[in-house]
Scaffold this motif. Structure first.
Motif, mmCIF file in Angstrom:
data_model
loop_
_atom_site.group_PDB
_atom_site.id
_atom_site.type_symbol
_atom_site.label_atom_id
_atom_site.label_comp_id
_atom_site.label_asym_id
_atom_site.label_seq_id
_atom_site.Cartn_x
_atom_site.Cartn_y
_atom_site.Cartn_z
ATOM 1 N N LYS A 123 0.832 -1.201 0.000
ATOM 2 C CA LYS A 123 0.000 0.000 0.000
ATOM 3 C C LYS A 123 0.867 1.251 0.000
ATOM 4 O O LYS A 123 1.976 1.249 0.529
ATOM 5 C CB LYS A 123 -0.932 0.018 1.213
ATOM 6 C CG LYS A 123 -2.068 -0.988 1.075
ATOM 7 C CD LYS A 123 -3.078 -0.921 2.181
ATOM 8 C CE LYS A 123 -4.168 -1.959 1.888
ATOM 9 N NZ LYS A 123 -5.009 -2.212 3.056
ATOM 10 N N VAL A 124 0.317 2.306 -0.600
ATOM 11 C CA VAL A 124 0.951 3.630 -0.588
ATOM 12 C C VAL A 124 -0.057 4.615 -0.005
ATOM 13 O O VAL A 124 -1.210 4.668 -0.450
ATOM 14 C CB VAL A 124 1.355 4.082 -2.006
ATOM 15 C CG1 VAL A 124 1.801 5.544 -2.002
ATOM 16 C CG2 VAL A 124 2.472 3.199 -2.561
ATOM 17 N N ALA A 125 0.362 5.375 1.008
ATOM 18 C CA ALA A 125 -0.504 6.374 1.629
ATOM 19 C C ALA A 125 -0.119 7.763 1.137
ATOM 20 O O ALA A 125 1.055 8.143 1.188
ATOM 21 C CB ALA A 125 -0.393 6.308 3.152
ATOM 22 N N LEU A 126 -1.117 8.509 0.660
ATOM 23 C CA LEU A 126 -0.900 9.856 0.150
ATOM 24 C C LEU A 126 -1.603 10.878 1.038
ATOM 25 O O LEU A 126 -2.636 10.587 1.641
ATOM 26 C CB LEU A 126 -1.431 9.968 -1.288
ATOM 27 C CG LEU A 126 -0.808 9.014 -2.314
ATOM 28 C CD1 LEU A 126 -1.467 9.197 -3.676
ATOM 29 C CD2 LEU A 126 0.701 9.210 -2.418
ATOM 30 N N LYS A 153 -9.668 5.184 -1.698
ATOM 31 C CA LYS A 153 -8.876 3.952 -1.794
ATOM 32 C C LYS A 153 -8.980 3.407 -3.212
ATOM 33 O O LYS A 153 -10.073 3.288 -3.747
ATOM 34 C CB LYS A 153 -9.380 2.898 -0.797
ATOM 35 C CG LYS A 153 -8.549 1.613 -0.805
ATOM 36 C CD LYS A 153 -8.991 0.621 0.264
ATOM 37 C CE LYS A 153 -10.229 -0.129 -0.129
ATOM 38 N NZ LYS A 153 -10.542 -1.238 0.795
ATOM 39 N N THR A 154 -7.846 3.121 -3.820
ATOM 40 C CA THR A 154 -7.814 2.632 -5.202
ATOM 41 C C THR A 154 -6.824 1.473 -5.320
ATOM 42 O O THR A 154 -5.671 1.594 -4.875
ATOM 43 C CB THR A 154 -7.371 3.742 -6.185
ATOM 44 O OG1 THR A 154 -8.196 4.893 -6.011
ATOM 45 C CG2 THR A 154 -7.463 3.269 -7.620
ATOM 46 N N HIS A 155 -7.269 0.369 -5.922
ATOM 47 C CA HIS A 155 -6.348 -0.741 -6.163
ATOM 48 C C HIS A 155 -5.814 -0.671 -7.585
ATOM 49 O O HIS A 155 -6.579 -0.590 -8.544
ATOM 50 C CB HIS A 155 -7.032 -2.091 -5.941
ATOM 51 C CG HIS A 155 -6.086 -3.251 -6.076
ATOM 52 N ND1 HIS A 155 -5.104 -3.513 -5.132
ATOM 53 C CD2 HIS A 155 -5.950 -4.184 -7.044
ATOM 54 C CE1 HIS A 155 -4.412 -4.567 -5.512
ATOM 55 N NE2 HIS A 155 -4.893 -4.997 -6.672
ATOM 56 N N MET A 156 -4.475 -0.662 -7.691
ATOM 57 C CA MET A 156 -3.830 -0.626 -8.998
ATOM 58 C C MET A 156 -3.550 -2.061 -9.419
ATOM 59 O O MET A 156 -2.612 -2.694 -8.906
ATOM 60 C CB MET A 156 -2.521 0.171 -8.932
ATOM 61 C CG MET A 156 -2.609 1.483 -8.144
ATOM 62 S SD MET A 156 -3.642 2.710 -8.944
ATOM 63 C CE MET A 156 -2.565 3.178 -10.305
ATOM 64 N N ASP A 157 -4.366 -2.583 -10.334
ATOM 65 C CA ASP A 157 -4.257 -3.994 -10.717
ATOM 66 C C ASP A 157 -2.897 -4.343 -11.312
ATOM 67 O O ASP A 157 -2.317 -5.389 -11.013
ATOM 68 C CB ASP A 157 -5.364 -4.352 -11.721
ATOM 69 C CG ASP A 157 -6.743 -4.346 -11.071
ATOM 70 O OD1 ASP A 157 -6.822 -4.648 -9.862
ATOM 71 O OD2 ASP A 157 -7.728 -4.031 -11.763
ATOM 72 N N ARG A 158 -2.402 -3.462 -12.170
ATOM 73 C CA ARG A 158 -1.146 -3.765 -12.884
ATOM 74 C C ARG A 158 0.021 -3.966 -11.922
ATOM 75 O O ARG A 158 0.870 -4.834 -12.124
ATOM 76 C CB ARG A 158 -0.832 -2.637 -13.883
ATOM 77 C CG ARG A 158 0.347 -2.932 -14.800
ATOM 78 C CD ARG A 158 0.492 -1.842 -15.848
ATOM 79 N NE ARG A 158 0.776 -0.548 -15.259
ATOM 80 C CZ ARG A 158 2.001 -0.137 -14.894
ATOM 81 N NH1 ARG A 158 3.034 -0.945 -15.020
ATOM 82 N NH2 ARG A 158 2.174 1.064 -14.390
ATOM 83 N N GLN A 159 0.045 -3.169 -10.867
ATOM 84 C CA GLN A 159 1.143 -3.264 -9.902
ATOM 85 C C GLN A 159 0.758 -4.030 -8.642
ATOM 86 O O GLN A 159 1.602 -4.260 -7.787
ATOM 87 C CB GLN A 159 1.605 -1.854 -9.516
ATOM 88 C CG GLN A 159 2.273 -1.090 -10.645
ATOM 89 C CD GLN A 159 2.511 0.365 -10.271
ATOM 90 O OE1 GLN A 159 1.594 1.080 -9.902
ATOM 91 N NE2 GLN A 159 3.756 0.804 -10.365
ATOM 92 N N ILE A 163 -3.671 2.279 -3.229
ATOM 93 C CA ILE A 163 -3.419 3.656 -2.819
ATOM 94 C C ILE A 163 -4.485 4.059 -1.800
ATOM 95 O O ILE A 163 -5.678 3.893 -2.046
ATOM 96 C CB ILE A 163 -3.494 4.628 -4.026
ATOM 97 C CG1 ILE A 163 -2.658 4.113 -5.204
ATOM 98 C CG2 ILE A 163 -3.053 6.030 -3.606
ATOM 99 C CD1 ILE A 163 -1.203 3.885 -4.896
ATOM 100 N N ILE A 164 -4.054 4.579 -0.653
ATOM 101 C CA ILE A 164 -5.010 5.018 0.370
ATOM 102 C C ILE A 164 -4.761 6.486 0.722
ATOM 103 O O ILE A 164 -3.644 6.979 0.620
ATOM 104 C CB ILE A 164 -4.937 4.144 1.645
ATOM 105 C CG1 ILE A 164 -3.545 4.191 2.275
ATOM 106 C CG2 ILE A 164 -5.356 2.714 1.342
ATOM 107 C CD1 ILE A 164 -3.456 3.488 3.636
ATOM 108 N N ARG A 165 -5.854 7.145 1.117
ATOM 109 C CA ARG A 165 -5.777 8.569 1.480
ATOM 110 C C ARG A 165 -6.461 8.765 2.843
ATOM 111 O O ARG A 165 -7.624 9.178 2.908
ATOM 112 C CB ARG A 165 -6.432 9.415 0.393
ATOM 113 C CG ARG A 165 -5.695 9.352 -0.955
ATOM 114 C CD ARG A 165 -6.466 10.097 -2.034
ATOM 115 N NE ARG A 165 -5.645 10.292 -3.235
ATOM 116 C CZ ARG A 165 -5.619 9.453 -4.274
ATOM 117 N NH1 ARG A 165 -6.355 8.342 -4.254
ATOM 118 N NH2 ARG A 165 -4.864 9.708 -5.330
ATOM 119 N N PRO A 166 -5.761 8.472 3.932
ATOM 120 C CA PRO A 166 -6.373 8.497 5.266
ATOM 121 C C PRO A 166 -6.802 9.886 5.750
ATOM 122 O O PRO A 166 -7.554 9.983 6.727
ATOM 123 C CB PRO A 166 -5.262 7.938 6.168
ATOM 124 C CG PRO A 166 -4.359 7.182 5.258
ATOM 125 C CD PRO A 166 -4.386 7.939 3.976
#
Length: 239
Positions: A123-126, A153-159, A163-166
């Motif tokens: 996961k990546v938090a922005l 919250k978005t799941h990047m299928d390719r990678q 991505i989460i934005r708390p």
């Protein structure tokens, strides 16, 4: 910090952002928003019902002294990774972009996600907050003619990366206050276009609207969460 944690916890729960054994990379630009996010997640980690790891990744577009971020992360006991890039050179010297934000964002997003994946993160938090969502929503309608905004919250299928934005429920004034109160080591934005963008124009428009139409900012954000009452002209359905 308690107010920030309360709003972040609500967003994390509402959108199911964190699961057991997640390894989360915080995109640490050195601005007030990403620094606030880093502190929120470090504090949330202490009482979260799910155990998760945290690391911080900073992308250096070229020539920025990020030594204060090294010290901060060491004090917080968060592994810190600085990635040297040529984003500034590509955007301003090679491509000479007149409207650089889109290309710059794409390059930064790609570099951050790639490095997070290499470092074993899922996961990546922005650090996007409520004001960012409102501005993006309006920019999409006014500049692109569509109803759209980034997702909490978005799941990047390719990678295979989420991505989460708390901070999506947190107002920008709260991150400004946190930066002052906790004396965050702010790294000055090196972008030559800082403060001269379409987003800055929209930010000023939202402020003006909220003064002239009290509550308008709250209502715009409410519209983003009101999918049950979304009505747009669907020609086929209307026929």
């Amino acid at each position: 910090m308690q107010k920030l944690l309360s709003k972040a916890r609500q967003a994390i729960n509402d959108f199911d952002m964190i699961q057991e054994n997640d390894k989360i990379a915080v995109g640490l630009s050195g601005g007030k928003d990403s620094l606030t996010l880093l502190h929120i997640l470090k504090n949330y980690q202490k009482f979260s019902p799910q155990a998760f790891e945290l690391i911080a990744i900073t992308l250096n577009p070229g020539g920025v002294d990020n030594s204060p971020l090294y010290k901060l992360c060491k004090d917080l006991e968060i592994p810190f990774y600085e990635v040297q890039t040529d984003i500034k050179e590509i955007v301003f010297d090679i491509r000479k972009e007149k409207n650089p934000c889109s290309l710059c964002a794409n390059l930064r997003r790609g570099a951050l996600n790639d490095n997070a994946k290499k470092l074993g993160c899922n996961k990546v938090a922005l650090g996007h907050h409520k004001d960012d969502a409102i501005e993006t929503f309006l920019m999409s309608m006014l500049y692109e003619g569509r109803v759209n905004c980034f997702s909490p919250k978005t799941h990047m299928d390719r990678q295979d990366l989420t991505i989460i934005r708390p901070m999506i429920y947190i107002d920008e004034y709260m991150t400004k206050k946190a930066a002052r109160d906790f004396d965050y080591p702010i790294i000055k934005n090196p972008c030559p276009a800082d403060g001269k963008t379409n987003r800055q124009d929209i930010k000023e428009l939202v402020s003006k609207l909220n003064k002239e139409i009290p509550g308008s900012k709250k209502n715009i954000f409410g519209a983003l969460n009101n999918s049950d009452r979304l009505f747009i002209w669907d020609k086929e359905k209307i026929k």
